[in-house]
Design a protein around this motif. Structure first.
Motif, PDB file in Angstrom:
ATOM      1  N   LYS A 195      17.844  12.735  70.471  1.00 58.72           N
ATOM      2  CA  LYS A 195      18.358  12.255  69.185  1.00 58.72           C
ATOM      3  C   LYS A 195      17.189  11.670  68.398  1.00 58.72           C
ATOM      4  CE  LYS A 195      21.677   9.087  67.058  1.00 58.72           C
ATOM      5  NZ  LYS A 195      22.120  10.086  66.084  1.00 58.72           N
ATOM      6  N   PHE A 196      16.850  12.316  67.295  1.00 62.59           N
ATOM      7  CA  PHE A 196      15.750  11.843  66.469  1.00 62.59           C
ATOM      8  C   PHE A 196      16.198  10.612  65.681  1.00 62.59           C
ATOM      9  CE2 PHE A 196      14.552  16.145  67.414  1.00 62.59           C
ATOM     10  CZ  PHE A 196      13.168  16.111  67.485  1.00 62.59           C
ATOM     11  N   ILE A 197      15.576   9.475  65.938  1.00 56.70           N
ATOM     12  CA  ILE A 197      15.940   8.253  65.212  1.00 56.70           C
ATOM     13  C   ILE A 197      15.316   8.260  63.819  1.00 56.70           C
ATOM     14  CG2 ILE A 197      16.189   6.913  67.325  1.00 56.70           C
ATOM     15  CD1 ILE A 197      13.481   5.671  66.758  1.00 56.70           C
ATOM     16  N   GLU A 198      14.325   9.117  63.612  1.00 55.64           N
ATOM     17  CA  GLU A 198      13.722   9.255  62.300  1.00 55.64           C
ATOM     18  C   GLU A 198      14.619  10.121  61.402  1.00 55.64           C
ATOM     19  OE1 GLU A 198      10.773   8.807  65.535  1.00 55.64           O
ATOM     20  OE2 GLU A 198      12.277  10.337  65.116  1.00 55.64           O
ATOM     21  N   GLY A 201      15.942  14.742  57.823  1.00 53.50           N
ATOM     22  CA  GLY A 201      16.734  15.705  57.064  1.00 53.50           C
ATOM     23  C   GLY A 201      17.236  16.832  57.950  1.00 53.50           C
ATOM     24  N   ASP A 202      17.227  18.036  57.427  1.00 53.10           N
ATOM     25  CA  ASP A 202      17.657  19.208  58.191  1.00 53.10           C
ATOM     26  C   ASP A 202      16.505  19.667  59.073  1.00 53.10           C
ATOM     27  OD1 ASP A 202      20.137  19.200  56.960  1.00 53.10           O
ATOM     28  OD2 ASP A 202      19.423  20.434  55.290  1.00 53.10           O
ATOM     29  N   ILE A 203      16.311  18.954  60.168  1.00 47.54           N
ATOM     30  CA  ILE A 203      15.170  19.213  61.030  1.00 47.54           C
ATOM     31  C   ILE A 203      15.321  20.545  61.749  1.00 47.54           C
ATOM     32  CG2 ILE A 203      16.186  17.924  62.950  1.00 47.54           C
ATOM     33  CD1 ILE A 203      13.324  17.099  63.710  1.00 47.54           C
ATOM     34  N   ASN A 204      14.228  21.267  61.847  1.00 45.22           N
ATOM     35  CA  ASN A 204      14.188  22.517  62.590  1.00 45.22           C
ATOM     36  C   ASN A 204      13.963  22.210  64.067  1.00 45.22           C
ATOM     37  OD1 ASN A 204      13.706  25.079  63.611  1.00 45.22           O
ATOM     38  ND2 ASN A 204      11.615  25.182  62.783  1.00 45.22           N
ATOM     39  N   ASP A 214       1.227  26.799  72.415  1.00 44.86           N
ATOM     40  CA  ASP A 214       2.293  27.616  71.846  1.00 44.86           C
ATOM     41  C   ASP A 214       2.204  27.559  70.319  1.00 44.86           C
ATOM     42  OD1 ASP A 214       4.650  28.720  70.894  1.00 44.86           O
ATOM     43  OD2 ASP A 214       5.892  27.874  72.490  1.00 44.86           O
ATOM     44  N   PRO A 215       1.969  28.694  69.640  1.00 42.18           N
ATOM     45  CA  PRO A 215       1.866  28.688  68.171  1.00 42.18           C
ATOM     46  C   PRO A 215       3.099  28.110  67.492  1.00 42.18           C
ATOM     47  CG  PRO A 215       1.114  30.786  69.066  1.00 42.18           C
ATOM     48  CD  PRO A 215       1.733  30.031  70.204  1.00 42.18           C
ATOM     49  N   LYS A 216       4.283  28.371  68.049  1.00 42.09           N
ATOM     50  CA  LYS A 216       5.512  27.860  67.452  1.00 42.09           C
ATOM     51  C   LYS A 216       5.562  26.332  67.553  1.00 42.09           C
ATOM     52  CE  LYS A 216       9.233  30.317  67.818  1.00 42.09           C
ATOM     53  NZ  LYS A 216      10.478  30.969  68.295  1.00 42.09           N
ATOM     54  N   MET A 221       4.931  21.031  64.817  1.00 40.13           N
ATOM     55  CA  MET A 221       4.261  19.735  64.713  1.00 40.13           C
ATOM     56  C   MET A 221       3.605  19.565  63.339  1.00 40.13           C
ATOM     57  SD  MET A 221       2.592  19.439  68.497  1.00 40.13           S
ATOM     58  CE  MET A 221       1.694  17.948  68.077  1.00 40.13           C
ATOM     59  N   ALA A 222       3.000  20.639  62.836  1.00 41.88           N
ATOM     60  CA  ALA A 222       2.328  20.568  61.545  1.00 41.88           C
ATOM     61  C   ALA A 222       3.315  20.310  60.416  1.00 41.88           C
ATOM     62  CB  ALA A 222       1.563  21.857  61.287  1.00 41.88           C
TER      63      ALA A 222
END
Length: 301
Positions: A195-198, A201-204, A214-216, A221-222
């Protein structure tokens, strides 16, 4: 697997465990130690132990446990359920070490590298089993660093136990395979239910394997780095992969006692510019630093 205790504070370490069977309190036991998630830049590292009486080792082997890396997710789930159901002679305990704990330990003034963190977790779990009344007589551990040095360290700490440390112990000793399955299943559950506390928005959530090469994972992260506050707690910010992205995308910090800033950085926005009122991108969500403190931008005082 019940994770409610971990969910109370996903930013710190958490210990989960099964009940200790009467057989484990009354008979000499074998105990295995292994981990899951040592290498990824995303998510926690989980250390696990599994233990059972020496007299029940054949029953453990009959469960067909194996190195968790050789099993599918479905097979691991089935085997963990079998281990958990055999509570009359098998017990387990886990330590979930959050990405935040890993990174802050590695970057604090008195640095604690990943090997030391791993050793301390394994030692803590073995001690936990002993304190819980498990009659541990022999311990098998998948090595972290040189096996001989790690084995000597554990023998010094637990002189009354027969300790064996080997590379790939999870494929050599069934009790370590069982610990490997427990640790891997726990990490999978934590990552899948993170669960992202940050407020992102519509996080991927398609972040790939979580490994640095891993490129993905790198692309995720970027695209989820804040120029001021860095990464969500899901990321191990001490990893070189994270540091490289921060160097390229985050706002540099200038200390008064630093040398004159390099001329090539003169065009970099000031940190103060990120606190100014802006209207060009209303879809950008404020960082939790502001929302938790109920801070809002003001046009006029």
């Amino acid at each position: 697997m019940e994770l409610s205790e971990w969910r109370r504070d996903p930013g710190s370490s958490c210990r989960l465990s099964s009940a200790v069977a009467a057989a484990c309190r009354g008979e000499p036991c074998t105990l295995g130690v292994d981990e899951a998630g040592r290498g990824p830049v995303l998510g926690p590292m989980v250390y696990g132990i599994c233990f059972c009486p020496l007299s029940k080792q054949q029953q453990l082997q009959d469960l067909k446990v194996a190195d968790s890396k050789t099993l599918t997710e479905k097979e691991r789930e089935r085997l963990f359920a079998n281990l958990d159901e055999a509570k009359d002679f098998i017990g387990w305990a886990l330590e979930i070490i959050s990405p935040n704990v890993i990174s802050t330990s590695m970057q604090q003034r008195t640095k604690c590298n990943l090997n030391t963190l791993s050793h301390d977790s394994a030692i803590g779990l073995i001690q936990y089993a002993l304190d819980s009344g498990v009659q541990v007589s022999e311990v098998y551990v998948d090595t972290v660093g040189p096996a001989e040095k790690y084995e000597a360290k554990l023998k010094q700490r637990f002189p009354e136990l027969e300790v064996t440390v080997r590379p790939k112990a999870d494929s050599l000793f069934p009790i370590v395979s069982a610990a490997s399955i427990c640790a891997k299943v726990a990490r999978d559950h934590v990552v899948q239910s993170w669960k992202f506390i940050e407020d992102l928005g519509d996080i991927n959530l398609d972040y790939g394997s979580g490994y640095p090469n891993d490129p993905k994972t790198k692309a995720w992260m970027a695209s989820h780095v804040d120029p001021i506050f860095g990464y969500p707690q899901f990321v191990r910010f001490s990893w070189s992969t994270a540091q490289t992205i921060l160097d390229n995308r985050a706002v540099p910090v200038h200390w008064d006692d630093d040398d004159e800033e390099d001329a090539s950085k003169k065009d970099t926005p000031s940190v103060l510019s990120y606190f100014q009122r802006k209207s060009e991108d209303p879809k950008v969500q404020p960082h939790r630093f502001f929302t938790e403190r109920k801070l809002v931008s003001l046009a006029n005082l």
